[in-house]
Scaffold this motif. Sequence first.
Motif, PDB file in Angstrom:
ATOM      1  N   ALA A  11      97.525  23.036  53.509  1.00 35.37           N
ATOM      2  CA  ALA A  11      96.463  22.296  52.816  1.00 35.37           C
ATOM      3  C   ALA A  11      95.741  23.214  51.835  1.00 35.37           C
ATOM      4  O   ALA A  11      95.480  24.372  52.137  1.00 35.37           O
ATOM      5  N   ASP A  12      95.447  22.688  50.654  1.00 31.14           N
ATOM      6  CA  ASP A  12      94.777  23.462  49.607  1.00 31.14           C
ATOM      7  C   ASP A  12      93.258  23.405  49.715  1.00 31.14           C
ATOM      8  O   ASP A  12      92.562  24.306  49.253  1.00 31.14           O
ATOM      9  N   ALA A  13      92.740  22.346  50.267  1.00 29.75           N
ATOM     10  CA  ALA A  13      91.299  22.143  50.416  1.00 29.75           C
ATOM     11  C   ALA A  13      91.094  21.262  51.644  1.00 29.75           C
ATOM     12  O   ALA A  13      92.053  20.690  52.172  1.00 29.75           O
ATOM     13  N   LEU A  14      89.847  21.153  52.071  1.00 31.19           N
ATOM     14  CA  LEU A  14      89.536  20.367  53.265  1.00 31.19           C
ATOM     15  C   LEU A  14      88.446  19.353  52.971  1.00 31.19           C
ATOM     16  O   LEU A  14      87.531  19.625  52.188  1.00 31.19           O
ATOM     17  N   GLN A  15      88.547  18.210  53.624  1.00 28.18           N
ATOM     18  CA  GLN A  15      87.537  17.165  53.508  1.00 28.18           C
ATOM     19  C   GLN A  15      87.056  16.840  54.919  1.00 28.18           C
ATOM     20  O   GLN A  15      87.860  16.634  55.825  1.00 28.18           O
ATOM     21  N   ALA A  51      94.873  14.454  43.383  1.00 30.38           N
ATOM     22  CA  ALA A  51      95.205  15.174  44.613  1.00 30.38           C
ATOM     23  C   ALA A  51      95.752  14.193  45.637  1.00 30.38           C
ATOM     24  O   ALA A  51      95.532  12.983  45.529  1.00 30.38           O
ATOM     25  N   LYS A  89     103.118  19.087  51.625  1.00 21.04           N
ATOM     26  CA  LYS A  89     102.971  20.187  50.662  1.00 21.04           C
ATOM     27  C   LYS A  89     104.310  20.474  49.981  1.00 21.04           C
ATOM     28  O   LYS A  89     104.373  20.633  48.755  1.00 21.04           O
ATOM     29  N   PHE A 115      92.032  17.055  56.259  1.00 24.80           N
ATOM     30  CA  PHE A 115      91.090  16.010  56.639  1.00 24.80           C
ATOM     31  C   PHE A 115      90.666  16.169  58.090  1.00 24.80           C
ATOM     32  O   PHE A 115      91.488  16.482  58.946  1.00 24.80           O
ATOM     33  N   ILE A 161      95.601  13.279  49.718  1.00 27.36           N
ATOM     34  CA  ILE A 161      94.778  13.525  50.899  1.00 27.36           C
ATOM     35  C   ILE A 161      95.571  13.149  52.146  1.00 27.36           C
ATOM     36  O   ILE A 161      96.220  12.095  52.186  1.00 27.36           O
ATOM     37  N   ILE A 178      94.808  17.802  50.168  1.00 27.17           N
ATOM     38  CA  ILE A 178      93.522  17.920  50.837  1.00 27.17           C
ATOM     39  C   ILE A 178      93.700  17.583  52.314  1.00 27.17           C
ATOM     40  O   ILE A 178      94.166  16.494  52.659  1.00 27.17           O
TER      41      ILE A 178
END
Length: 172
Positions: free
Chosen positions: A150-154, A21, A81, A93, A23, A91
């Motif tokens: 964003a596909d996911a978050l951290q 992935a 993206k 952030f 980030i 990801i």
Amino acid sequence: PISDLVTEITLQPVRRHDVDAAILFSDILTVPDAMGLGLRFAEGVGPTFERPVREESDVNALRPADLDKLSYVFEAVAQSKKALAGRVPLIGFAGSPFTLLCYMIEGGAPGVFQRAKSMMFARPDLFEKALGALTDSVAAYLERQILSGADALQIFDSWGGVLSGHAFQRFS
């Protein structure tokens, strides 16, 4: 533009290594800066805030992050993206509210967390009020990253480990 630099740094590991992935490259202190605290980076010192949050009046003066000041981040998410073209997920952030508040109270790098812990234990109501303001701003910031692609978050909770289990549950 800054968004181009953020995009380039976000994509470099994907180009150079077989990663799962990408980030988003971003500093965790962007949200407090967008709340008007005046973030500066001093050589040999690191991040500092012109207006730390130490008194009740400072907490009461906290305003939501001006997400327009962070538009370069959302542009970089969209650009990254698009450049990734489905190769790997992106990801988003952000810093955790607890970690951000430690920086905001200390006025920079937390060190031994003297001021932050003092407020947390002497005035937990005030600490929680500041956490609430930060949580709302971090949530809005992350939501805009999702809307930008964003596909996911951290969420980085860099300083959560300084807390006991009970304090972690309450404050982080």
